[in-house]
Design a protein around this motif. Structure first.
Motif, PDB file in Angstrom:
ATOM      1  N   HIS A 104       0.833  -1.200   0.000  1.00  0.00           N
ATOM      2  CA  HIS A 104       0.000   0.000   0.000  1.00  0.00           C
ATOM      3  C   HIS A 104       0.870   1.252   0.000  1.00  0.00           C
ATOM      4  O   HIS A 104       2.029   1.217   0.389  1.00  0.00           O
ATOM      5  N   ASP A 105       0.268   2.344  -0.431  1.00  0.00           N
ATOM      6  CA  ASP A 105       0.931   3.648  -0.417  1.00  0.00           C
ATOM      7  C   ASP A 105       0.771   4.207   0.996  1.00  0.00           C
ATOM      8  O   ASP A 105      -0.353   4.464   1.435  1.00  0.00           O
ATOM      9  N   CYS A 106       1.862   4.360   1.720  1.00  0.00           N
ATOM     10  CA  CYS A 106       1.806   4.800   3.112  1.00  0.00           C
ATOM     11  C   CYS A 106       2.429   6.181   3.289  1.00  0.00           C
ATOM     12  O   CYS A 106       3.442   6.493   2.674  1.00  0.00           O
ATOM     13  N   VAL A 107       1.818   6.956   4.143  1.00  0.00           N
ATOM     14  CA  VAL A 107       2.304   8.270   4.547  1.00  0.00           C
ATOM     15  C   VAL A 107       2.244   8.297   6.066  1.00  0.00           C
ATOM     16  O   VAL A 107       1.257   7.847   6.658  1.00  0.00           O
ATOM     17  N   VAL A 108       3.282   8.823   6.693  1.00  0.00           N
ATOM     18  CA  VAL A 108       3.294   8.941   8.148  1.00  0.00           C
ATOM     19  C   VAL A 108       3.427  10.413   8.519  1.00  0.00           C
ATOM     20  O   VAL A 108       4.350  11.091   8.065  1.00  0.00           O
ATOM     21  N   ARG A 175       1.828  21.884   2.028  1.00  0.00           N
ATOM     22  CA  ARG A 175       3.094  21.846   1.265  1.00  0.00           C
ATOM     23  C   ARG A 175       3.608  20.410   1.134  1.00  0.00           C
ATOM     24  O   ARG A 175       4.054  19.990   0.066  1.00  0.00           O
ATOM     25  N   PHE A 176       3.565  19.674   2.235  1.00  0.00           N
ATOM     26  CA  PHE A 176       4.020  18.287   2.249  1.00  0.00           C
ATOM     27  C   PHE A 176       3.244  17.445   1.233  1.00  0.00           C
ATOM     28  O   PHE A 176       3.834  16.722   0.421  1.00  0.00           O
ATOM     29  N   LEU A 177       1.920  17.564   1.242  1.00  0.00           N
ATOM     30  CA  LEU A 177       1.089  16.779   0.334  1.00  0.00           C
ATOM     31  C   LEU A 177       1.245  17.235  -1.115  1.00  0.00           C
ATOM     32  O   LEU A 177       1.251  16.405  -2.028  1.00  0.00           O
ATOM     33  N   ALA A 178       1.398  18.550  -1.335  1.00  0.00           N
ATOM     34  CA  ALA A 178       1.600  19.060  -2.695  1.00  0.00           C
ATOM     35  C   ALA A 178       2.931  18.557  -3.262  1.00  0.00           C
ATOM     36  O   ALA A 178       2.998  18.141  -4.422  1.00  0.00           O
ATOM     37  N   ARG A 180       4.512  15.858  -2.347  1.00  0.00           N
ATOM     38  CA  ARG A 180       4.329  14.420  -2.531  1.00  0.00           C
ATOM     39  C   ARG A 180       3.593  14.157  -3.840  1.00  0.00           C
ATOM     40  O   ARG A 180       3.951  13.275  -4.616  1.00  0.00           O
ATOM     41  N   ASP A 181       2.568  14.948  -4.104  1.00  0.00           N
ATOM     42  CA  ASP A 181       1.782  14.820  -5.327  1.00  0.00           C
ATOM     43  C   ASP A 181       2.644  15.126  -6.554  1.00  0.00           C
ATOM     44  O   ASP A 181       2.587  14.411  -7.554  1.00  0.00           O
ATOM     45  N   ARG A 182       3.459  16.181  -6.470  1.00  0.00           N
ATOM     46  CA  ARG A 182       4.367  16.520  -7.583  1.00  0.00           C
ATOM     47  C   ARG A 182       5.336  15.385  -7.873  1.00  0.00           C
ATOM     48  O   ARG A 182       5.584  15.040  -9.027  1.00  0.00           O
ATOM     49  N   SER A 184       4.947  12.187  -7.241  1.00  0.00           N
ATOM     50  CA  SER A 184       4.274  11.018  -7.791  1.00  0.00           C
ATOM     51  C   SER A 184       3.892  11.237  -9.253  1.00  0.00           C
ATOM     52  O   SER A 184       3.881  10.291 -10.036  1.00  0.00           O
ATOM     53  N   HIS A 185       3.587  12.473  -9.640  1.00  0.00           N
ATOM     54  CA  HIS A 185       3.262  12.758 -11.039  1.00  0.00           C
ATOM     55  C   HIS A 185       4.517  12.787 -11.905  1.00  0.00           C
ATOM     56  O   HIS A 185       4.444  12.576 -13.112  1.00  0.00           O
ATOM     57  N   ALA A 186       5.675  13.053 -11.317  1.00  0.00           N
ATOM     58  CA  ALA A 186       6.927  13.091 -12.065  1.00  0.00           C
ATOM     59  C   ALA A 186       7.431  11.690 -12.405  1.00  0.00           C
ATOM     60  O   ALA A 186       8.257  11.515 -13.284  1.00  0.00           O
ATOM     61  N   ARG A 187       6.937  10.686 -11.690  1.00  0.00           N
ATOM     62  CA  ARG A 187       7.406   9.301 -11.923  1.00  0.00           C
ATOM     63  C   ARG A 187       6.865   8.725 -13.192  1.00  0.00           C
ATOM     64  O   ARG A 187       5.918   8.911 -13.745  1.00  0.00           O
TER      65      ARG A 187
END
Length: 187
Positions: A104-108, A175-178, A180-182, A184-187
């Motif tokens: 699963h995709d995990c974030v702490v 900021r952290f989530l943005a 993270r989103d950037r 994941s989209h770069a991959r």
């Protein structure tokens, strides 16, 4: 305190997930059972938040994060995002989260009291765990004081945010989530 921040954060993240049409659930990590199954209802999220606010960990209740994360592994049938909001004081929690992250995709998100940070390098001291009241001795270099959980999570590719509770948290989390989103989209 950390618990109040965790409840606010869980509510905000749940409502944001609902806006993206993603169902959400909650699994408490104390000894008292607190499991709220997946739902896509905003009204249900508000009921959960009320229950969480009233739940406030009972005096002497131990944190069972590692055990609850293990239970979660067997409950989740398809890949999903799991957000763990914890101070990571359970010594086995990081390993359990790393095992969960295999599927699963995990974030702490780790709320941190300023006293935890300022104790690093303070020498030998006697402390009491706020949830259980149990006494323990620390050299001021213990894992949760020195940020070792964050390094272990990062090495496993798990996004980790150390979140000081004394500062406004919404901009930091955004900021952290943005970021993270950037990524994941770069991959």
């Amino acid at each position: 305190g950390k618990y109040e921040l965790a409840v606010l954060l869980a509510g905000g993240l749940a409502l944001a997930a609902l806006k993206r049409a993603s169902p959400v659930g909650v699994l408490g990590c104390g000894e008292m059972p607190l499991r709220m199954p997946l739902s896509s209802s905003q009204g249900q999220v508000f009921v959960w938040l009320h229950q969480l606010r009233r739940h406030v960990a009972a005096s002497g209740e131990r944190t069972l994060l590692a055990r609850r994360v293990g239970e979660l592994r067997s409950l989740l049938t398809s890949r999903c995002l799991v957000v763990v909001i914890s101070d990571l004081h359970d010594s086995e929690a990081v390993m359990a989260i790393k095992r969960l992250a295999v599927q699963h995709d995990c974030v702490v998100i780790q709320p941190q009291d300023p006293a935890e940070h300022s104790l690093h390098g303070a020498g030998i001291m006697r402390l009491a765990e706020s949830e259980t009241g149990a006494d323990f001795t620390s050299s001021g270099r213990g894992g949760w004081l020195a940020g070792i959980p964050g390094r272990a999570l990062a090495q496993a590719g798990i996004d980790h945010l150390l979140l000081p509770i004394e500062r406004p948290f919404i901009p930091v989390v955004r900021r952290f989530l943005a970021e993270r989103d950037r990524r994941s989209h770069a991959r």
